[in-house]
Design a protein around this motif. Structure first.
Motif, short mmCIF file in Angstrom:
data_model
loop_
_atom_site.label_atom_id
_atom_site.label_comp_id
_atom_site.label_asym_id
_atom_site.label_seq_id
_atom_site.Cartn_x
_atom_site.Cartn_y
_atom_site.Cartn_z
N HIS A 75 0.84 -1.20 0.00
CA HIS A 75 0.00 0.00 0.00
C HIS A 75 0.88 1.26 0.00
CE1 HIS A 75 -3.50 2.38 2.07
NE2 HIS A 75 -3.34 2.74 0.81
N ALA A 76 1.89 1.26 0.83
CA ALA A 76 2.78 2.43 0.91
C ALA A 76 3.52 2.64 -0.40
CB ALA A 76 3.78 2.23 2.06
N GLN A 77 3.95 1.55 -1.02
CA GLN A 77 4.74 1.66 -2.26
C GLN A 77 3.92 2.18 -3.44
OE1 GLN A 77 6.57 -2.30 -2.42
NE2 GLN A 77 8.47 -1.25 -2.90
N ARG A 78 2.62 1.97 -3.39
CA ARG A 78 1.78 2.43 -4.51
C ARG A 78 1.64 3.96 -4.51
NH1 ARG A 78 -1.55 -1.84 -3.08
NH2 ARG A 78 -3.13 -0.46 -2.25
N HIS A 79 2.02 4.59 -3.40
CA HIS A 79 1.84 6.04 -3.28
C HIS A 79 3.12 6.64 -2.71
CE1 HIS A 79 -2.47 5.52 -4.03
NE2 HIS A 79 -2.38 4.49 -3.24
N GLU A 80 4.08 6.85 -3.58
CA GLU A 80 5.38 7.30 -3.09
C GLU A 80 5.41 8.78 -2.75
OE1 GLU A 80 8.18 6.06 -6.04
OE2 GLU A 80 8.24 4.02 -5.24
N ASP A 81 4.36 9.50 -3.16
CA ASP A 81 4.37 10.94 -2.94
C ASP A 81 3.41 11.37 -1.84
OD1 ASP A 81 2.17 10.12 -4.33
OD2 ASP A 81 2.10 11.85 -5.68
N ARG A 82 2.77 10.41 -1.19
CA ARG A 82 1.82 10.78 -0.14
C ARG A 82 1.79 9.72 0.93
NH1 ARG A 82 -3.62 11.77 -2.22
NH2 ARG A 82 -4.44 10.97 -0.27
N GLU A 83 1.40 10.14 2.13
CA GLU A 83 1.25 9.18 3.22
C GLU A 83 -0.01 8.36 2.97
OE1 GLU A 83 1.61 10.71 7.17
OE2 GLU A 83 3.42 11.84 6.71
N TYR A 143 -1.72 1.98 10.83
CA TYR A 143 -0.48 2.14 10.07
C TYR A 143 -0.54 3.37 9.20
CZ TYR A 143 -2.66 0.22 5.78
OH TYR A 143 -3.45 0.00 4.67
N HIS A 144 0.63 3.95 8.95
CA HIS A 144 0.74 4.99 7.93
C HIS A 144 2.17 5.03 7.43
CE1 HIS A 144 2.11 7.50 11.35
NE2 HIS A 144 2.57 8.38 10.49
N SER A 145 2.35 5.73 6.31
CA SER A 145 3.67 5.76 5.69
C SER A 145 4.27 7.16 5.76
CB SER A 145 3.58 5.32 4.23
OG SER A 145 2.80 6.23 3.48
N HIS A 146 5.57 7.19 5.70
CA HIS A 146 6.34 8.44 5.63
C HIS A 146 7.15 8.41 4.33
CE1 HIS A 146 6.50 9.34 10.27
NE2 HIS A 146 5.30 9.53 9.74
N PRO A 147 6.67 9.11 3.30
CA PRO A 147 7.40 9.06 2.02
C PRO A 147 8.82 9.62 2.13
CG PRO A 147 5.18 9.91 1.70
CD PRO A 147 5.40 9.82 3.18
N GLN A 148 9.00 10.63 2.95
CA GLN A 148 10.29 11.32 2.99
C GLN A 148 11.00 11.24 4.33
OE1 GLN A 148 11.66 12.57 0.35
NE2 GLN A 148 9.92 12.42 -1.05
N GLU A 149 10.30 10.80 5.35
CA GLU A 149 10.85 10.86 6.70
C GLU A 149 11.14 9.45 7.21
OE1 GLU A 149 11.53 13.72 8.20
OE2 GLU A 149 10.82 14.76 6.40
N PRO A 150 11.98 9.35 8.24
CA PRO A 150 12.26 8.03 8.82
C PRO A 150 11.00 7.40 9.42
CG PRO A 150 13.75 9.72 9.69
CD PRO A 150 12.70 10.43 8.90
N ASP A 183 -2.77 18.16 3.22
CA ASP A 183 -1.37 18.08 2.79
C ASP A 183 -0.86 16.65 2.98
OD1 ASP A 183 -1.76 18.27 5.48
OD2 ASP A 183 -0.21 19.77 5.85
N PRO A 184 -1.35 15.72 2.14
CA PRO A 184 -1.09 14.29 2.35
C PRO A 184 0.37 13.88 2.18
CG PRO A 184 -2.16 14.63 0.24
CD PRO A 184 -2.18 15.96 0.94
N ALA A 185 1.20 14.77 1.65
CA ALA A 185 2.62 14.42 1.51
C ALA A 185 3.29 14.32 2.87
CB ALA A 185 3.33 15.45 0.64
N THR A 186 2.76 15.03 3.84
CA THR A 186 3.43 15.07 5.15
C THR A 186 2.50 14.78 6.31
OG1 THR A 186 3.04 17.45 5.22
CG2 THR A 186 5.19 16.73 4.42
N ARG A 187 1.21 14.54 6.03
CA ARG A 187 0.25 14.30 7.11
C ARG A 187 -0.67 13.17 6.71
NH1 ARG A 187 -0.85 19.26 10.14
NH2 ARG A 187 -2.46 18.05 11.19
N PHE A 188 -1.28 12.55 7.72
CA PHE A 188 -2.39 11.68 7.37
C PHE A 188 -3.56 11.97 8.28
CE2 PHE A 188 -3.08 8.30 10.55
CZ PHE A 188 -1.98 8.47 11.37
#
Ligand SMILES: [Zn+2]
Length: 145
Positions: free
Chosen positions: A17-25, A79-86, A49-54
């Protein structure tokens, strides 16, 4: 560190799921039965602002919680993803965490080549990391020899 077992199919679902959306959480819920994770629910991220928030779509979240209840399941993890953060809770994650009994699973796409997923409990703004044990649940320990 407490060890939490996550079945491989659950891990794969979340990472895919995370990999399908590399530009958003992306975000979702994991259900469990008697403490054993059973299935995942993808929930739409409706943050402005889904790139940095969910922010989970409230109606979808309610529907998922109802489906769990009707199936005799309970909420196991968020669960949630961080495209750019650890793969660590952000300050916003800490401030907005509302489920002290749920495991927070965070996937980072930031680590080059390797997807990383880590687990935390967040209580009163404090994080406690747990060790995620993946794959096949180990049986009773066998004594060597
Ligand atoms: Zn986050």
């Amino acid at each position: 560190m407490a060890i939490i077992h996550i079945p491989l199919n659950i891990t794969h679902f979340i990472l895919a799921h995370a990999q399908r959306h590399e530009d958003r959480e992306v975000c979702g819920l994991v259900a469990s039965r008697k403490g054993n994770p059973t299935r995942c629910f993808e929930i739409a991220n409706v943050a402005p602002d889904p790139a940095t928030r969910f922010e989970m779509d409230p109606a979808a979240q309610i529907n998922a919680m109802r489906a769990m209840r009707e199936a005799g399941e309970e909420l196991f993890a968020i669960y949630h993803s961080h495209p750019q953060e650890p793969a660590r809770p952000s300050a916003i994650d800490l401030a907005e965490s509302a489920y002290p009994n749920a495991l927070y699973l965070i996937v980072s796409l930031h680590t080059a080549g390797v997807l990383e997923m880590r687990g935390y409990y967040i209580r009163k703004g404090q994080t406690e990391e747990v060790e995620l044990s993946q794959g096949v649940k180990s049986g009773p320990h066998l004594s060597p020899g």
